[in-house]
Design a protein around this motif. Structure first.
Motif, PDB file in Angstrom:
ATOM      1  N   THR A 213       0.825  -1.201   0.000  1.00 43.48           N
ATOM      2  CA  THR A 213       0.000   0.000   0.000  1.00 43.48           C
ATOM      3  C   THR A 213       0.862   1.254   0.000  1.00 43.48           C
ATOM      4  O   THR A 213       2.063   1.208   0.278  1.00 43.48           O
ATOM      5  N   ARG A 214       0.229   2.386  -0.268  1.00 43.29           N
ATOM      6  CA  ARG A 214       0.945   3.664  -0.324  1.00 43.29           C
ATOM      7  C   ARG A 214       1.375   4.141   1.062  1.00 43.29           C
ATOM      8  O   ARG A 214       2.089   5.132   1.178  1.00 43.29           O
ATOM      9  N   ARG A 215       0.956   3.441   2.116  1.00 41.08           N
ATOM     10  CA  ARG A 215       1.273   3.845   3.492  1.00 41.08           C
ATOM     11  C   ARG A 215       2.405   3.034   4.114  1.00 41.08           C
ATOM     12  O   ARG A 215       2.790   3.298   5.246  1.00 41.08           O
ATOM     13  N   GLU A 414       1.566  11.584  -2.414  1.00 35.74           N
ATOM     14  CA  GLU A 414       0.636  10.464  -2.442  1.00 35.74           C
ATOM     15  C   GLU A 414       1.173   9.227  -1.733  1.00 35.74           C
ATOM     16  O   GLU A 414       0.431   8.531  -1.042  1.00 35.74           O
ATOM     17  N   HIS A 415       2.468   8.933  -1.895  1.00 35.85           N
ATOM     18  CA  HIS A 415       3.025   7.651  -1.463  1.00 35.85           C
ATOM     19  C   HIS A 415       4.228   7.865  -0.539  1.00 35.85           C
ATOM     20  O   HIS A 415       5.056   8.739  -0.795  1.00 35.85           O
ATOM     21  N   ARG A 417       6.835   6.261  -0.344  1.00 37.97           N
ATOM     22  CA  ARG A 417       8.131   5.963  -0.965  1.00 37.97           C
ATOM     23  C   ARG A 417       8.899   7.241  -1.321  1.00 37.97           C
ATOM     24  O   ARG A 417      10.107   7.205  -1.496  1.00 37.97           O
TER      25      ARG A 417
END
Length: 431
Positions: A213-215, A414-415, A417
């Motif tokens: 996931t983006r989290r 958004e992410h 990373r």
């Protein structure tokens, strides 16, 4: 000649200075060339007018390649059109190294390509802005805890035990023993709190969680304070004061970076104490009102649930008093309702999810022994932690803030990373 940086060039308006810089982009029009420069401290435009430099320098300005390094000299002049409020009127350029075929061009690139070139992508304006915001959050963190009389203590990264269970740990051999990469420094910070009163740690943690996931990151950084003689309510006040402090610090000191990222700062300006609070029971009722009819009491919340709850508030919200059975063994039950614990998760607005998890810790030896039996915490690895309840235990509380999720929320990316220099993801260990 004055040698300075882009960030400090405002101190030299009207003067001629030299800056070590890289070329990020350029354009030329007839008798003038515009050079987009960066030096690590910021981004600035250098204007090269044909009439003000030699023919050799002008041709160099028109032909230099992206990411060529140089010493560039010129007068700093005010320019209200610039985000900085100034630019350089270039008089001389000394090339240090001419870059060839730089892979990240001004065109669009896919995220996997950019992640493969993360060592170069960090140079871009938006990535630079995110890292500067991360740095400000770290700086403000040290200021907040130092100003409030916390002592920084560094817990080990290699541990013989787990803070919350062994299913998400990286195993390794420590000579002839089993060891793990730390998933939290909390247990050690509790020991430190019994020695120093109020402590905090800031360091890397590792979760072997197969999530995309983006989290989620595999390696991330945590800020983990622990406080002796502190109950759950007092801990919540520290948490909201801390989060408010770092947000306001970013608003004050990273205006240009927030603008670069297109962040809606009006949402951040609302992040001031006190924060709203709802119980787990109230959160379940709210979710059912929003159409989550399948969620039942006793279940943990996922990302969609946290997002739906956060949508009802315009600043971070505490969800308190989760069921005992879904929380960690060390959390203290509510004396008036033992089926829930004195804990809270802090949920960030705008869909960024949980950024803090905290609780009051168990300080009763017999209850802790009972928890050990229920969770199968046998052997010598946890013996030292049990002794914290045996020798002069006191009411104490603490929490952990995930740095990358907090950076993502405050910067609006958004992410996660993009919030750590070199992210470690389920499918990425390079570069």
């Amino acid at each position: 000649m004055n040698k300075t940086t882009i960030a400090k060039a405002a101190n030299y308006v009207g003067d001629t200075v030299t800056i070590g810089a890289w070329l990020t982009n350029k354009r030329s029009s007839g008798k003038i060339a515009f050079l987009q420069l960066r030096d690590g401290t910021g981004f600035m435009q250098g204007v090269v007018a044909k009439n003000n430099v030699s023919e050799e320098i002008f041709q160099l300005a028109k032909t230099m390649t992206q990411e060529t390094s140089m010493y560039i000299t010129g007068k700093i002049v005010e320019d209200k059109r610039s985000p900085l409020g100034y630019e350089m009127q270039v008089s001389d350029i000394e090339v240090i190294h001419e870059a060839e075929d730089y892979p990240i061009t001004p065109k669009e690139h896919g995220i996997e390509f950019l992640m493969d070139h993360r060592h170069l992508w960090l140079r871009s304006k938006k990535q630079h802005a995110v890292m500067k915001i991360r740095n400000e959050i770290i700086r403000a963190t040290y200021q907040f805890f130092n100003d409030n009389d916390f002592v920084k203590i560094d817990p080990p990264i290699l541990t013989a035990s787990s803070a919350e269970g062994t299913t998400e740990l990286f195993h390794t051999k420590y000579f002839d023993e089993e060891a793990y990469l730390s998933q939290s420094g909390q247990l050690y910070m509790e020991a430190a709190a019994m020695a120093f009163g109020k402590v905090f740690s800031f360091g890397p943690t590792f979760r072997a969680e197969k999530s995309k996931t983006r989290r989620h990151l595999i390696e991330f950084w945590m800020i983990e304070p622990e406080m002796a003689f502190t109950d759950h309510e007092e801990s919540l006040k520290v948490q909201e004061e801390y989060v408010s402090f770092i947000v306001q610090s970013v608003l004050k000191n990273c205006k240009l970076e927030l603008e670069t990222l297109g962040r809606d700062v009006s949402k951040l300006e609302k992040v001031k104490t006190p924060f709203p609070r709802i119980t787990y029971d109230e959160a379940i009722a709210l979710l059912k009102e929003k159409g989550f009819y399948d969620i039942e009491w006793g279940e943990d919340f996922g990302a969609p649930h946290e997002t739906a709850i956060a949508e009802s508030f315009d600043k971070p919200v505490f969800i308190t008093h989760y069921p005992t059975k879904i929380k960690a063994f060390y959390m203290k039950p509510d004396p008036n309702r033992p089926e829930v614990v004195l804990c809270a998760d802090l949920i960030a607005p705008e869909g960024y999810g949980e950024i803090i998890g905290g609780s009051q810790r168990i300080d009763d030896l017999e209850l802790m022994k009972q928890r050990y039996e229920e969770h199968g915490l046998t052997g010598e690895a946890y013996q030292w932690y049990l002794e914290l309840c045996k020798y002069g235990s006191v009411p104490h509380s603490g929490f952990g803030l995930g740095l990358e999720r907090t950076v993502a929320w405050i910067s609006g990316v958004e992410h996660v990373r993009e919030t750590i220099p070199f992210p470690r993801l389920l499918n990425r260990l390079y570069p």
